[in-house]
Design a protein around this motif. Structure first.
Motif, PDB file in Angstrom:
ATOM      1  N   LYS A  46     -10.712  10.292  -1.908  1.00  0.00           N
ATOM      2  CA  LYS A  46     -11.395   9.250  -1.993  1.00  0.00           C
ATOM      3  C   LYS A  46     -10.488   8.081  -2.748  1.00  0.00           C
ATOM      4  O   LYS A  46     -10.621   7.745  -3.903  1.00  0.00           O
ATOM      5  CB  LYS A  46     -12.820   9.115  -3.101  1.00  0.00           C
ATOM      6  CG  LYS A  46     -13.929   9.901  -2.318  1.00  0.00           C
ATOM      7  CD  LYS A  46     -15.163  10.142  -3.224  1.00  0.00           C
ATOM      8  CE  LYS A  46     -16.315  10.987  -2.563  1.00  0.00           C
ATOM      9  NZ  LYS A  46     -17.336  10.976  -3.538  1.00  0.00           N
ATOM     10  N   ALA A  47      -9.379   7.759  -2.321  1.00  0.00           N
ATOM     11  CA  ALA A  47      -8.298   7.031  -2.798  1.00  0.00           C
ATOM     12  C   ALA A  47      -8.267   5.926  -1.856  1.00  0.00           C
ATOM     13  O   ALA A  47      -8.437   5.776  -0.816  1.00  0.00           O
ATOM     14  CB  ALA A  47      -7.117   7.888  -2.966  1.00  0.00           C
ATOM     15  N   TYR A  48      -7.897   4.643  -2.398  1.00  0.00           N
ATOM     16  CA  TYR A  48      -7.667   3.597  -1.770  1.00  0.00           C
ATOM     17  C   TYR A  48      -6.579   2.759  -2.503  1.00  0.00           C
ATOM     18  O   TYR A  48      -6.147   2.804  -3.373  1.00  0.00           O
ATOM     19  CB  TYR A  48      -8.779   2.550  -1.542  1.00  0.00           C
ATOM     20  CG  TYR A  48      -9.568   2.847  -3.163  1.00  0.00           C
ATOM     21  CD1 TYR A  48      -9.358   2.263  -4.252  1.00  0.00           C
ATOM     22  CD2 TYR A  48     -10.789   3.596  -2.957  1.00  0.00           C
ATOM     23  CE1 TYR A  48      -9.847   2.485  -5.689  1.00  0.00           C
ATOM     24  CE2 TYR A  48     -11.485   3.801  -4.404  1.00  0.00           C
ATOM     25  CZ  TYR A  48     -10.883   3.156  -5.388  1.00  0.00           C
ATOM     26  OH  TYR A  48     -11.676   3.390  -6.852  1.00  0.00           O
ATOM     27  N   ASP A  49      -5.566   1.942  -1.328  1.00  0.00           N
ATOM     28  CA  ASP A  49      -4.571   1.083  -1.982  1.00  0.00           C
ATOM     29  C   ASP A  49      -4.632  -0.186  -1.276  1.00  0.00           C
ATOM     30  O   ASP A  49      -5.335  -0.361  -0.190  1.00  0.00           O
ATOM     31  CB  ASP A  49      -3.007   1.596  -1.325  1.00  0.00           C
ATOM     32  CG  ASP A  49      -2.469   2.682  -2.070  1.00  0.00           C
ATOM     33  OD1 ASP A  49      -3.117   3.228  -3.154  1.00  0.00           O
ATOM     34  OD2 ASP A  49      -1.370   3.263  -2.009  1.00  0.00           O
ATOM     35  N   ILE A  50      -4.400  -1.276  -2.082  1.00  0.00           N
ATOM     36  CA  ILE A  50      -4.415  -2.441  -1.755  1.00  0.00           C
ATOM     37  C   ILE A  50      -3.187  -3.074  -1.398  1.00  0.00           C
ATOM     38  O   ILE A  50      -2.392  -3.004  -2.245  1.00  0.00           O
ATOM     39  CB  ILE A  50      -5.317  -3.473  -2.481  1.00  0.00           C
ATOM     40  CG1 ILE A  50      -5.419  -4.960  -1.940  1.00  0.00           C
ATOM     41  CG2 ILE A  50      -4.856  -3.624  -4.062  1.00  0.00           C
ATOM     42  CD1 ILE A  50      -6.674  -5.704  -2.540  1.00  0.00           C
ATOM     43  N   MET A  87     -11.783   7.419  -6.627  1.00  0.00           N
ATOM     44  CA  MET A  87     -12.797   8.036  -7.538  1.00  0.00           C
ATOM     45  C   MET A  87     -12.337   9.022  -8.168  1.00  0.00           C
ATOM     46  O   MET A  87     -11.311   9.762  -7.577  1.00  0.00           O
ATOM     47  CB  MET A  87     -14.024   8.591  -6.331  1.00  0.00           C
ATOM     48  CG  MET A  87     -14.836   7.383  -5.902  1.00  0.00           C
ATOM     49  SD  MET A  87     -15.606   6.385  -7.210  1.00  0.00           S
ATOM     50  CE  MET A  87     -14.642   4.777  -6.717  1.00  0.00           C
ATOM     51  N   ARG A  88     -12.667   9.526  -9.343  1.00  0.00           N
ATOM     52  CA  ARG A  88     -12.345  10.739 -10.056  1.00  0.00           C
ATOM     53  C   ARG A  88     -13.207  11.976  -9.905  1.00  0.00           C
ATOM     54  O   ARG A  88     -14.250  11.775  -9.862  1.00  0.00           O
ATOM     55  CB  ARG A  88     -12.045  10.342 -11.640  1.00  0.00           C
ATOM     56  CG  ARG A  88     -11.822   8.835 -11.942  1.00  0.00           C
ATOM     57  CD  ARG A  88     -10.550   8.501 -11.274  1.00  0.00           C
ATOM     58  NE  ARG A  88     -10.103   7.026 -11.870  1.00  0.00           N
ATOM     59  CZ  ARG A  88      -9.206   6.368 -11.055  1.00  0.00           C
ATOM     60  NH1 ARG A  88      -8.356   6.797 -10.335  1.00  0.00           N
ATOM     61  NH2 ARG A  88      -8.957   4.899 -11.545  1.00  0.00           N
ATOM     62  N   ILE A  89     -12.577  13.050 -10.231  1.00  0.00           N
ATOM     63  CA  ILE A  89     -13.473  14.392 -10.429  1.00  0.00           C
ATOM     64  C   ILE A  89     -14.118  14.358 -11.655  1.00  0.00           C
ATOM     65  O   ILE A  89     -13.746  13.751 -12.832  1.00  0.00           O
ATOM     66  CB  ILE A  89     -12.338  15.387 -10.260  1.00  0.00           C
ATOM     67  CG1 ILE A  89     -11.608  15.546  -9.032  1.00  0.00           C
ATOM     68  CG2 ILE A  89     -13.294  16.551 -10.592  1.00  0.00           C
ATOM     69  CD1 ILE A  89     -10.609  16.380  -9.098  1.00  0.00           C
ATOM     70  N   HIS A  90     -15.423  14.250 -11.648  1.00  0.00           N
ATOM     71  CA  HIS A  90     -16.181  14.248 -12.897  1.00  0.00           C
ATOM     72  C   HIS A  90     -16.875  15.543 -13.095  1.00  0.00           C
ATOM     73  O   HIS A  90     -17.577  15.636 -14.277  1.00  0.00           O
ATOM     74  CB  HIS A  90     -17.007  13.082 -12.998  1.00  0.00           C
ATOM     75  CG  HIS A  90     -18.258  13.303 -12.069  1.00  0.00           C
ATOM     76  ND1 HIS A  90     -18.249  13.084 -10.621  1.00  0.00           N
ATOM     77  CD2 HIS A  90     -19.414  13.606 -12.500  1.00  0.00           C
ATOM     78  CE1 HIS A  90     -19.608  13.389 -10.281  1.00  0.00           C
ATOM     79  NE2 HIS A  90     -20.035  13.822 -11.285  1.00  0.00           N
TER      80      HIS A  90
END
Ligand code: ASP
Length: 599
Positions: free
Chosen positions: A482-486, A498-501
């Motif tokens: 769940k990662a995104y680059d701009i 998003m992080r692992i919680h």
């Protein structure tokens, strides 16, 4: 009586026709001085611009005498009346060009050595010299404007995020190593001999702790430190806009960033950019642009042509394919007009980055009126493979097709380089475009065959995509994050995830990364412990502020938007940092120097 420089009436750049007839008190630096008979003209500069001063030996002999002693970059204060310039002498290029100040009193506040370079807008001076005398360089208009724009961008960011409910919170600089994939800068502790702080590569772990601490919308414009070999757009210390939010999904973080960048472009440049920004999967970016930061201002997309290439007679294609490689192509519209010299240069340059050559064909209309190939590797195509290749690339008469045949990562590297260079040389990049793009669905891990291990693509706290969770056990290499680059105009502005919680998931990821329980405890023990106290689901992003300012101010180097940057050799020519320290300082820290290991 001394002129009261603390009572300035306005800045130099603010002296316009509306002040004609007024007495002004101005302070600043002598940008230029000209003597013309009984008159002396001085261009007085401050951070807003330049205004012309006039000294008349007839009316104000005392002031004229002092002005005759003034030299470039002296710091002076003057009092005089604003008068219109004679009609023929108006300078339309200066905002203050219609007026001048007839000076009655002048005082030299300090003198100046002759600057080692001219403080004009365009200079050829070596950057190292500019950095050595940065305080003089900063008096130049381009530097001044860049730093003022930097301030306005940072302010626009803070205003926007404040209105959205974000709270700016500081995080420590003297801390523990943070995993962003670079080397840490270490700071020895005197009070705890033998122990070291690390300067943060980013506030990643602290912002996650802030989420656990209940600050559900955090922001910080923060310095980060990474000990990397420098490239043109890297600095050992750089500034990020760092964000973290709780109870969100990727779209929420992306929407905040879009709103924030829209606000920045609107307030700083008066530009409207449409949102939401387009999204592209990592897989598509790599396949069609050969890079995870595609420049979408121009087309020149890459096409997969392995199957057709395998049916040609060209031995290189066949060899590469049987070794598990790929063949891909780029169609350059109208590219058949490229000269032999142009294509030879491209071939040489590609060899420089590891390619074996640059197979190409020109697309022309044959005698029977159908399209055919000419030149380059045309002879290895038969009518069938020609037709197929033309269909696969949508080629038209007058186009050029370039091919790359190699391992997939190499083909991506060569063709993304080629895309950029051809677009630039052929003028295909529209001026003034602001093409923002989100690249999403990055792989979670990347496999390094040399040591047979997986590494995090982003960082080890990045959450996997829900639908890919089963892959964590069966095929981690295919698991997406769940990662995104701009990306803006082909430049990566930032990235996040998003992080692992949940600690079980975090443990699982650490296992895949082959981090031993001891290592986990040593490096991230405090985060793992905190994750046992009701962590909220959370995620965030960081954007490079230096790069953003560079792009918005149209500069080519981030050093031009940083007041006191380091050179490519990571030194500061102004302060001479880094420098050796006294033996006492070392012994106080319990340190002894040895020959560094060559890396
Ligand atoms: N800490 C990351 C970085 O500095 C950004 C993030 O994941 O928020 O690149």
């Amino acid at each position: 009586m001394a002129l009261q420089y603390n009572r300035r009436t306005c800045y130099c750049g603010e002296v316009g026709t509306e002040r004609v007839g007024q007495t002004v008190l101005l302070a600043g630096w002598v940008a230029a001085r000209r003597a013309l008979g009984g008159l002396i003209f001085i261009d007085l500069r401050d951070r807003t611009g330049i205004v012309q001063l006039q000294f008349d030996s007839q009316t104000d002999p005392q002031a004229h005498e002092v002005a005759s002693r003034v030299r470039s970059e002296y710091c002076i204060v003057v009092r005089g009346e604003v008068a219109p310039r004679p009609p023929g002498l108006v300078n339309p290029r200066l905002p203050t060009g219609a007026v001048e100040v007839r000076v009655r009193e002048i005082e030299i506040l300090s003198t100046s050595k002759t600057p080692v370079f001219e403080l004009t807008d365009e200079i050829e001076t070596a950057e190292e010299t500019r950095l050595r005398y940065r305080y003089l360089d900063l008096r130049r208009r381009p530097m001044r404007e860049a730093l003022i724009m930097r301030h306005r961008i940072a302010k626009a960011i803070r205003d926007y995020l404040d209105a959205q409910g974000f709270i700016e919170i500081e995080t420590p600089f003297l801390t523990k190593s943070t995993p962003e994939g670079a080397r840490d800068f270490l700071v020895p502790s005197r009070i705890q001999p033998g122990s070291f702080y690390a300067l943060p590569q980013s506030p990643q772990l602290f912002k996650q702790l802030l989420m656990i601490g209940g600050f559900d919308k955090y922001m910080q414009i923060v310095r980060c430190f990474r000990d990397e070999d420098l490239r043109a757009d890297r600095q050992p210390e750089f500034t990020q806009l760092d964000l973290e939010m709780s109870f969100v999904q990727p779209e929420d973080v992306m929407a905040v960033v879009e709103g924030c960048l829209q606000h920045v472009l609107r307030t700083v440049l008066g530009l409207e950019v449409p949102a939401p920004f387009p999204r592209m999967s990592y897989r598509q970016a790599m396949a069609e642009y050969g890079t995870d930061r595609p420049d979408t201002r121009y087309d020149l997309r890459i096409r997969e042509v392995s199957a057709i290439a395998g049916r040609t007679e060209f031995a290189v294609f066949r060899e590469v394919l049987s070794a598990g490689g790929v063949v891909r192509a780029i169609r350059v519209p109208g590219g058949a007009s490229m000269t032999r010299r142009e294509t030879d240069t491209l071939t040489e340059e590609l060899r420089g980055i590891g390619a074996r050559g640059l197979p190409l064909v020109k697309v022309v209309v044959g005698q029977d009126g159908t399209l055919e190939f000419q030149g380059g590797i045309a002879k290895f195509f038969n009518p069938q493979t020609t037709a197929e290749m033309i269909a696969a690339t949508a080629a038209q008469s007058g186009d050029m097709l370039f091919f790359a045949a190699d391992s997939e990562p190499n083909v991506c590297k060569f063709l993304s380089w080629l895309r950029g260079v051809v677009a630039q040389r052929r003028g295909l990049i529209p001026a003034g475009g602001w093409d923002f793009l989100w690249v999403v669905d990055f792989p979670l891990f990347e496999y390094h065959p040399e040591d047979g291990r997986f590494y995090s693509v982003h960082h080890p706290f990045t959450a996997p995509l829900d639908e890919d969770l089963p892959l964590l056990s069966s095929d981690p290499g295919r698991c997406r994050a769940k990662a995104y680059d701009i990306v803006l105009n082909g430049i990566e502005l930032g990235g996040g995830s998003m992080r692992i919680h949940r600690s079980e998931m975090q443990e699982r990821v650490f296992e895949i990364l082959q981090l031993s329980p001891q290592e986990r405890q040593l490096k991230f023990g405090f985060l793992l412990e905190a994750l046992q106290y009701g962590p909220p689901p959370h995620g965030g992003i960081a954007l490079g502020l230096d790069r953003l300012v560079m792009l918005l101010s149209g500069r080519e180097s981030i050093r031009d938007v940083i007041p006191f940057p380091k050179t490519a050799r990571a030194i500061c020519p102004l302060t001479d940092a880094p420098s050796p320290v006294l033996p006492e300082q070392l012994s106080e820290l319990g340190l002894k120097l040895i020959e560094p290991r060559q890396s």
